[in-house]
Every structure is written in C-alpha cells, then in structure tokens.
Design a protein around this motif. Structure first.
Motif, PDB file in Angstrom:
ATOM      1  N   CYS A  21       0.820  -1.214   0.000  1.00  0.00           N
ATOM      2  CA  CYS A  21       0.000   0.000   0.000  1.00  0.00           C
ATOM      3  C   CYS A  21       0.852   1.262   0.000  1.00  0.00           C
ATOM      4  O   CYS A  21       1.780   1.409   0.804  1.00  0.00           O
ATOM      5  N   ASP A  22       0.520   2.175  -0.904  1.00  0.00           N
ATOM      6  CA  ASP A  22       1.136   3.500  -0.904  1.00  0.00           C
ATOM      7  C   ASP A  22       0.135   4.558  -1.350  1.00  0.00           C
ATOM      8  O   ASP A  22       0.514   5.704  -1.576  1.00  0.00           O
ATOM      9  N   LEU A  23      -1.149   4.168  -1.470  1.00  0.00           N
ATOM     10  CA  LEU A  23      -2.206   5.099  -1.873  1.00  0.00           C
ATOM     11  C   LEU A  23      -1.858   5.815  -3.168  1.00  0.00           C
ATOM     12  O   LEU A  23      -2.108   7.013  -3.325  1.00  0.00           O
ATOM     13  N   ASP A  24      -1.232   5.105  -4.089  1.00  0.00           N
ATOM     14  CA  ASP A  24      -0.678   5.768  -5.280  1.00  0.00           C
ATOM     15  C   ASP A  24      -0.403   4.719  -6.357  1.00  0.00           C
ATOM     16  O   ASP A  24      -0.108   3.561  -6.045  1.00  0.00           O
ATOM     17  N   PHE A  25      -0.498   5.129  -7.622  1.00  0.00           N
ATOM     18  CA  PHE A  25       0.036   4.300  -8.703  1.00  0.00           C
ATOM     19  C   PHE A  25       1.550   4.550  -8.693  1.00  0.00           C
ATOM     20  O   PHE A  25       2.069   5.384  -9.444  1.00  0.00           O
ATOM     21  N   GLY A  26       2.245   3.832  -7.800  1.00  0.00           N
ATOM     22  CA  GLY A  26       3.633   4.149  -7.470  1.00  0.00           C
ATOM     23  C   GLY A  26       4.558   4.202  -8.680  1.00  0.00           C
ATOM     24  O   GLY A  26       5.398   5.091  -8.804  1.00  0.00           O
ATOM     25  N   MET A  27       4.397   3.247  -9.574  1.00  0.00           N
ATOM     26  CA  MET A  27       5.274   3.168 -10.745  1.00  0.00           C
ATOM     27  C   MET A  27       5.110   4.402 -11.633  1.00  0.00           C
ATOM     28  O   MET A  27       6.082   4.957 -12.155  1.00  0.00           O
ATOM     29  N   ILE A  28       3.850   4.842 -11.751  1.00  0.00           N
ATOM     30  CA  ILE A  28       3.573   5.976 -12.632  1.00  0.00           C
ATOM     31  C   ILE A  28       4.116   7.251 -11.984  1.00  0.00           C
ATOM     32  O   ILE A  28       4.746   8.085 -12.639  1.00  0.00           O
ATOM     33  N   SER A  29       3.889   7.404 -10.659  1.00  0.00           N
ATOM     34  CA  SER A  29       4.389   8.636 -10.044  1.00  0.00           C
ATOM     35  C   SER A  29       5.925   8.653 -10.058  1.00  0.00           C
ATOM     36  O   SER A  29       6.530   9.705 -10.250  1.00  0.00           O
ATOM     37  N   LEU A  30       6.552   7.475  -9.938  1.00  0.00           N
ATOM     38  CA  LEU A  30       8.018   7.429 -10.015  1.00  0.00           C
ATOM     39  C   LEU A  30       8.491   7.952 -11.383  1.00  0.00           C
ATOM     40  O   LEU A  30       9.400   8.777 -11.469  1.00  0.00           O
ATOM     41  N   LYS A  31       7.827   7.495 -12.423  1.00  0.00           N
ATOM     42  CA  LYS A  31       8.220   7.923 -13.776  1.00  0.00           C
ATOM     43  C   LYS A  31       7.926   9.409 -13.975  1.00  0.00           C
ATOM     44  O   LYS A  31       8.710  10.136 -14.580  1.00  0.00           O
ATOM     45  N   GLN A  32       6.789   9.870 -13.458  1.00  0.00           N
ATOM     46  CA  GLN A  32       6.447  11.287 -13.611  1.00  0.00           C
ATOM     47  C   GLN A  32       7.469  12.159 -12.885  1.00  0.00           C
ATOM     48  O   GLN A  32       7.919  13.174 -13.415  1.00  0.00           O
ATOM     49  N   ILE A  33       7.841  11.730 -11.680  1.00  0.00           N
ATOM     50  CA  ILE A  33       8.797  12.531 -10.904  1.00  0.00           C
ATOM     51  C   ILE A  33      10.139  12.578 -11.638  1.00  0.00           C
ATOM     52  O   ILE A  33      10.755  13.646 -11.757  1.00  0.00           O
TER      53      ILE A  33
END
Ligand SMILES: Cc1ncc(C[n+]2csc(CCOP(=O)(O)OP(=O)(O)O)c2C)c(N)n1
Length: 360
Positions: free
Chosen positions: A276-288
């Motif tokens: 759980c991270d309340l986020d589409f973690g992979m996508i936010s990593l790429k966006q960042i």
C-alpha cells in the motif's frame, strides 16, 4: 569473456535443468531476465541474477565487459538488446526454439533454432570430445583473472543490495527490501510468488531470491495490472501442494478484486500481499523522474481486512514491521480460505529503481 543471458523460453521449453548442467560444466557466468528467474538458482556463485531495469541493474557492468553473449530462450520483448548492445560490439549466439527476431541491436553471429534441451546436450557432447582430444578443461580457459575478480565483486554487490535493511525490524512503512526478505524466508524453495505490475514488480524482480524455475512468476513486455490475483488462483489450482503468494500494488489489486469471490468459492488458500502507498507508485516514479513531480496518481484505499472479510476471506492490515512475519506465519496455516494482508510500504526507496549507484 562470454556471458549467458537466460530468457523465459528455458522455462516454457522445460530446459532449465539442462541449462544448469551447461553452466556447471562450462563455468560460464549467467544472468536472467525477469521472466526467467529460477532457471539458474540465485544461490549459484556464478549467477549474477536478474536484469531488466536498465540503469538500476548492477549486473549490467558485467554485460559491458562481455564480448560474447549467449542467449538461451531469450525473447527481445523481455529486455531490449538496446540496453546491452547499444554499440553493437558484441558477438551473439542465439539459442531458442525459434529464429531470432530482426532487430538493429540483435544481429546474432550464430543462431541455433531447435529444442533448447537437445541443443545444450549436443554442445556438451562436442565439448567433451574437444576437451578430451586437446587435453584441456574449458573452465580453466574462460575469463581472464581480472574479469573473474570483477564478476565476483558484482555478485557480492548484488547479494549485499538484496540484504539491505535485512535487520531493520522497526521502521514502518516497511522497506521494500525488508518486505521481500520476510516473504522469502517464510516460503519454501518450491513455493510460488506471483507478481502484479508496478513498482513492487521491479523490487520483486530485483531482490526476490529464486531457486527453482516457475517459482517467481512475473509478467513482462505487455503487462497488465490485475494479473496477479487470477494468476495466483490458477497457480493454486495447478499446484495444490505449494504455497502461492500473490504480490500486488494497491492499485492493481483493486483492478481485479472481484476475483476474490472465485478464490473463496474454490476454497483456495492463496496469500495476497497488498503493497500500500495510496498511489500508482510506478507511474508517479516515472512522472517525478521526467517532470519533477507527480500528478493524478493518488487515490484512497478501502479497509482491506474488512474488504477481504466481506468476501468470506481472511484479512489483516499490518500495523508494524515486526508483526508482519507473525501474520505471514498465521496466513500460511490457512488450508482452504484466501488470506489478504495489506501492508504500508516505504516507496521513497523507489528512487533506487532508477539508478544503480543510490545507496541511501
Ligand atoms: C491494466 C493496466 N493499466 C495501466 C497500466 C500502466 N501501469 C503500469 S504500473 C501502474 C501503476 C501500478 O500501481 P500499483 O498497482 O499501486 O502498484 P505500485 O506501482 O504502487 O507498486 C500503471 C497504471 C498497466 N500496466 N495495466
């Protein structure tokens, strides 16, 4: 300076044991793609483990040094050859059931399109004849001393990275390395981990030590979120005597959560661990990494324990790192009811998935 790149065809073609013989006999160093985890055991000293995340692959250093890459059962979609043969300076021997696909970065010097097991046997037979007639041992001929030292140090580094946070029983949200290490020690060598798609998948690919083929199943190439839960259901049906652990992100789990009904109805004791991270973690990593910030990737979760119970499954929400192994042990005791475990994961560690030299 050869290096063996092992792909999923070895598993599909049931050739893993033959390949293990080849590695043992020749002493060649090896690597595998995500989808070929376990073909060569991660315990092997000459196995540099899994590649597939570009800059985050420490073992790419070995690839850079290799002048000959022997691919076995390797499909280009598993890991683009552009990542390891950009300057087109390597010789390639392609061994697979099918001829190589046409690709600028993958011009094989030799192609052997045939049954992989038979091919390996034939090569070993020839090798034996050659060794006898010339009174030599191939193991002694491979690798200059310097390369051996380098490859050994890569293996050491890969193992050290996997063991990062091994003793961190306290920080919560849990470190991805710690989560994977608990799961590894809770499972037997032949139990099966099935990963969904997202940042958690990269962690599992990178650090889940795998000792037998078909015991860590990872979709790659065109990979669809929501795969792991139905995948775990089918794995449990096919392998009733093995523990099946399904690893999902919170986003991917919620995409196919209705399949819990199937698992409950079929009385399958799969264990689902929801990162759980309340986020589409992979996508936010790429966006960042691309734009410096993430946008529109966050969401809220239901209470996963209650959600599981409402389906007739068992549910736990982990509240601390130290209670996670105890919950895992309890989950393993279930013989006919699926168990859902939600756990908060420290996704600030995901930076390491973009660059290999991060040591924080
Ligand atoms: C069906 C589907 N939709 C979208 C994607 C693109 N995608 C890849 S990873 C990802 C985010 C995954 O989020 P989550 O399941 O929470 O896992 P995490 O990355 O946080 O570990 C998305 C949207 C996909 N692979 N499959």
């Amino acid at each position: 300076m050869p290096l063996l790149l092992v792909g999923n065809g070895c598993i599909r073609g049931n050739a893993s044991l033959r390949l293990r013989d080849f590695v043992e006999r020749t002493g060649v160093y090896s690597l595998n793609t995500f989808m070929a985890k376990g073909v060569i055991s991660d315990k092997s000293e000459r196995h540099l483990q899994t590649i597939g995340i570009k800059e985050a692959d420490h073992a790419l250093i070995a690839m850079k040094e290799a002048d000959l890459v022997i691919t076995v059962g390797y499909d280009l979609v598993e890991y683009s050859p552009k990542n390891w043969n950009k300057s087109l300076n390597k010789k390639i021997i392609h061994i697979d059931f099918t001829p190589a696909e046409v690709d600028t970065y993958y011009p094989p010097t030799i192609e052997i399109a045939a049954d992989i097991g038979f091919t390996i046997d034939a090569i070993l037979d020839e090798l034996e004849k050659e060794e006898k007639s010339k009174n030599m041992n191939i193991k002694e001929l491979l690798y200059e001393k310097e390369i051996s030292v380098l490859f050994k140090s890569i293996k050491k580094e890969v193992v050290q990275r996997i063991e990062t946070f091994k003793d961190d029983d306290f920080s919560y949200p849990i470190m991805p390395e710690k989560l994977v290490s608990y799961a590894r020690s809770a499972l037997h060598e032949n139990d099966i981990v099935i990963s969904d798609v997202g940042a958690h998948k990269l962690w599992i690919a990178k650090i889940y030590n795998t000792y037998a083929p078909n015991t860590c199943i990872i979709p790659n190439g065109f990979c669809s979120m929501g795969f792991a839960l139905p995948g775990a259901i089918s794995a449990q049906l096919a392998r009733p005597n093995q523990k099946i652990v399904c690893m999902c992100g919170d986003g991917g789990f919620l995409m196919n959560v209705q399949e819990l009904e199937t698992a409950v109805r079929l009385q399958l004791p799969i264990i689902v661990i929801v990162w759980c991270d309340l986020d589409f973690g992979m996508i936010s990593l790429k966006q960042i990494s691309e734009f410096g910030r993430s946008a529109f990737t966050k969401f809220n979760n239901p209470d996963f324990a209650k959600l599981a119970q409402s389906f007739g499954a068992i549910g736990y929400n982990v509240k601390s790192t130290s209670e996670f192994p105890k919950i895992l042990e309890k989950a393993k005791e279930s013989t006919s009811i699926p168990v859902i475990i939600s756990i908060d994961v420290d996704y600030s560690r995901n930076r390491i998935l973009l660059a290999d030299d991060f040591r924080g």
